[in-house]
Scaffold this active site. Structure first.
Site, PDB file in Angstrom:
ATOM      1  CE  LYS A   9      -3.925  -2.239   2.605  1.00 12.80           C
ATOM      2  NZ  LYS A   9      -4.578  -2.359   3.766  1.00 12.80           N
ATOM      3  CE1 TYR A  49      -9.036  -2.727   0.591  1.00 11.65           C
ATOM      4  CE2 TYR A  49      -8.379  -0.719  -0.201  1.00 11.65           C
ATOM      5  CZ  TYR A  49      -8.169  -1.814   0.449  1.00 11.65           C
ATOM      6  OH  TYR A  49      -6.936  -2.108   0.717  1.00 11.65           O
ATOM      7  NE  ARG A 102      -2.300  -5.767   7.344  1.00 13.94           N
ATOM      8  CZ  ARG A 102      -3.519  -6.140   6.703  1.00 13.94           C
ATOM      9  NH1 ARG A 102      -4.055  -7.107   7.361  1.00 13.94           N
ATOM     10  NH2 ARG A 102      -4.113  -5.825   5.632  1.00 13.94           N
ATOM     11  CG  ASN A 112      -3.345  -2.381   7.070  1.00  8.80           C
ATOM     12  OD1 ASN A 112      -3.309  -2.178   5.897  1.00  8.80           O
ATOM     13  ND2 ASN A 112      -4.492  -3.072   7.529  1.00  8.80           N
ATOM     14  CG  HIS A 115      -4.971  -6.098  -0.698  1.00  6.45           C
ATOM     15  ND1 HIS A 115      -6.154  -6.069   0.080  1.00  6.45           N
ATOM     16  CD2 HIS A 115      -5.211  -6.789  -1.510  1.00  6.45           C
ATOM     17  CE1 HIS A 115      -7.252  -6.706  -0.510  1.00  6.45           C
ATOM     18  NE2 HIS A 115      -6.696  -7.262  -1.546  1.00  6.45           N
ATOM     19  CD  GLU A 126      -8.980  -8.559  -3.967  1.00  8.49           C
ATOM     20  OE1 GLU A 126      -7.785  -8.835  -3.630  1.00  8.49           O
ATOM     21  OE2 GLU A 126      -9.826  -8.200  -2.746  1.00  8.49           O
TER      22      GLU A 126
END
Ligand code: IDP
Length: 137
Positions: A9, A49, A102, A112, A115, A126
């Site tokens: 991320k 999302y 994490r 965090n 993904h 995805e």
């Protein structure tokens, strides 16, 4: 053999964690079958999302995930879906097991670092959202 969608991320990329995370993936033994650094459009973020659309943090989540480059990764390996989620640890880093990404690198649920798809159906959806068939080798 399973394929899953993994992502570093924007917080992870911004903090220079990309090499560390790719090293962990390599040491684990997953094959990287697709990889690109990109900025996610709002449209893609909202689709990715979509299941969280009604949650109070949805707007913040879309702002965050579109707010800087991410690294999109297609991983392949035995039990890769659950295995990669195990390497990431719990959504809230405070609950993540020691040694997970994490636990080691994040302090907040919102930012965090990584993904990972949570099921074979999510992985297929995805991977299709982020990669064209010609990008998966
Ligand atoms: P996961 O990423 O571990 O699968 P999900 O519950 O699917 O967790 O949530 C997706 C992402 O949404 C999380 O990784 C996190 O970035 C964000 N998120 C989840 N819950 C919250 C929250 O309560 N506040 C802010 N962001 C959240």
């Amino acid at each position: 053999m399973e394929r899953t969608f993994a992502m570093i991320k924007p917080d992870g990329v911004r903090r220079g964690l990309t090499p560390e995370i790719l090293a962990r993936i390599g040491r684990k033994g997953y094959r990287v079958v697709g990889l690109k650094q990109m900025v996610i459009s709002r449209e893609t973020a909202e689709a990715h999302y979509g299941e969280h659309r009604e949650r109070p943090f949805f707007g913040e989540l879309v702002d965050f995930i579109t707010g800087g480059p991410v690294v999109a990764i297609a991983l392949e390996g035995e039990n890769a879906i659950a295995g990669w989620r195990g390497m990431m640890g719990a959504t809230n880093p405070a609950n993540a097991a020691p040694g997970t990404i994490r636990a080691d690198f994040a302090t907040t649920t919102g930012e965090n670092v990584t993904h990972g798809s949570d099921s074979p159906e999510s992985a297929e959806r995805e991977l299709g959202l982020f990669f064209g068939p010609e990008e998966l080798l």
